[in-house]
Design a protein around this motif. Sequence first.
Motif, PDB file in Angstrom:
ATOM      1  N   GLN A  12      41.120  40.142 -68.749  1.00 16.62           N
ATOM      2  CA  GLN A  12      42.051  40.274 -67.641  1.00 16.62           C
ATOM      3  C   GLN A  12      43.385  39.874 -67.805  1.00 16.62           C
ATOM      4  O   GLN A  12      43.891  39.720 -68.807  1.00 16.62           O
ATOM      5  CB  GLN A  12      41.370  39.670 -66.503  1.00 16.62           C
ATOM      6  CG  GLN A  12      41.600  38.162 -66.519  1.00 16.62           C
ATOM      7  CD  GLN A  12      40.510  37.190 -67.403  1.00 16.62           C
ATOM      8  OE1 GLN A  12      39.600  37.797 -67.935  1.00 16.62           O
ATOM      9  NE2 GLN A  12      40.936  35.742 -67.683  1.00 16.62           N
ATOM     10  N   TYR A  33      39.634  37.812 -63.062  1.00 19.20           N
ATOM     11  CA  TYR A  33      40.045  38.851 -62.059  1.00 19.20           C
ATOM     12  C   TYR A  33      41.511  39.046 -62.685  1.00 19.20           C
ATOM     13  O   TYR A  33      42.084  38.529 -63.358  1.00 19.20           O
ATOM     14  CB  TYR A  33      40.209  38.308 -60.707  1.00 19.20           C
ATOM     15  CG  TYR A  33      38.880  38.149 -60.148  1.00 19.20           C
ATOM     16  CD1 TYR A  33      37.744  38.765 -59.688  1.00 19.20           C
ATOM     17  CD2 TYR A  33      38.863  36.534 -59.722  1.00 19.20           C
ATOM     18  CE1 TYR A  33      36.791  38.440 -59.071  1.00 19.20           C
ATOM     19  CE2 TYR A  33      37.587  36.114 -59.164  1.00 19.20           C
ATOM     20  CZ  TYR A  33      36.763  37.031 -58.971  1.00 19.20           C
ATOM     21  OH  TYR A  33      35.483  36.636 -58.471  1.00 19.20           O
ATOM     22  N   SER A  51      45.663  41.029 -56.771  1.00 18.60           N
ATOM     23  CA  SER A  51      44.454  40.729 -57.077  1.00 18.60           C
ATOM     24  C   SER A  51      43.206  41.261 -56.843  1.00 18.60           C
ATOM     25  O   SER A  51      43.283  41.661 -55.520  1.00 18.60           O
ATOM     26  CB  SER A  51      44.161  39.076 -57.120  1.00 18.60           C
ATOM     27  OG  SER A  51      43.054  38.755 -57.755  1.00 18.60           O
ATOM     28  N   ARG A  53      40.268  39.910 -56.966  1.00 20.74           N
ATOM     29  CA  ARG A  53      39.255  38.634 -56.447  1.00 20.74           C
ATOM     30  C   ARG A  53      38.375  38.882 -55.454  1.00 20.74           C
ATOM     31  O   ARG A  53      37.388  38.336 -55.131  1.00 20.74           O
ATOM     32  CB  ARG A  53      39.969  37.499 -56.730  1.00 20.74           C
ATOM     33  CG  ARG A  53      41.138  37.228 -55.466  1.00 20.74           C
ATOM     34  CD  ARG A  53      41.532  35.847 -55.488  1.00 20.74           C
ATOM     35  NE  ARG A  53      42.419  35.559 -56.632  1.00 20.74           N
ATOM     36  CZ  ARG A  53      42.883  34.308 -57.134  1.00 20.74           C
ATOM     37  NH1 ARG A  53      42.903  33.251 -56.189  1.00 20.74           N
ATOM     38  NH2 ARG A  53      43.491  34.236 -58.166  1.00 20.74           N
TER      39      ARG A  53
END
Length: 176
Positions: A12, A33, A51, A53
Amino acid sequence: KKLLYTGPSGEQLDIWNIDPVTNGSRQVTNDSYIEKLGCVSPDGRYAVFSSNRSGNFNLWKLSFAGGEQQQLTQGNEVDSNATCSPDGQWVLFRSFREGKSTFWKIALAGGDPQQLFNKQSSTAAISPDGKLVAVRYVDERTNQIAVLPFNGGDPIATLPVSINYRDVGLGWTADS
């Protein structure tokens, strides 16, 4: 003072900082993430990044005093390309909220996003005084730059630009 950047961390991307004096670097975000740095607030207290996430690419704010992270945008859209306003109160960003790339703003403190420009657009830049925003867009297969008030409203100018371009940036000078 440290510089922030997006860099690889395994499979990532994460946010890192590097000290320009000692060359020492440290990973700021450390999870599974993808995180891409957008901007740092003018006072250096916060970073805004995109992001996945939350399952989709949304904007997040990272406080350097304590490391708290706050989700700024929500939803199934892709929010990216964060730019902090010169007064540190707002974040300009690109979003696919309407099925196309358009520009929005949200308060750095959080709240509801406000659309600034509703045409398919690729790049935007806030003027140094924070009063205007320039947005590069395509209108009926013609490349344009719209200049509009950062507080919202219709463009105050529309400028044609070459159809043969690589969209690599847009910026303001400090000249009046």
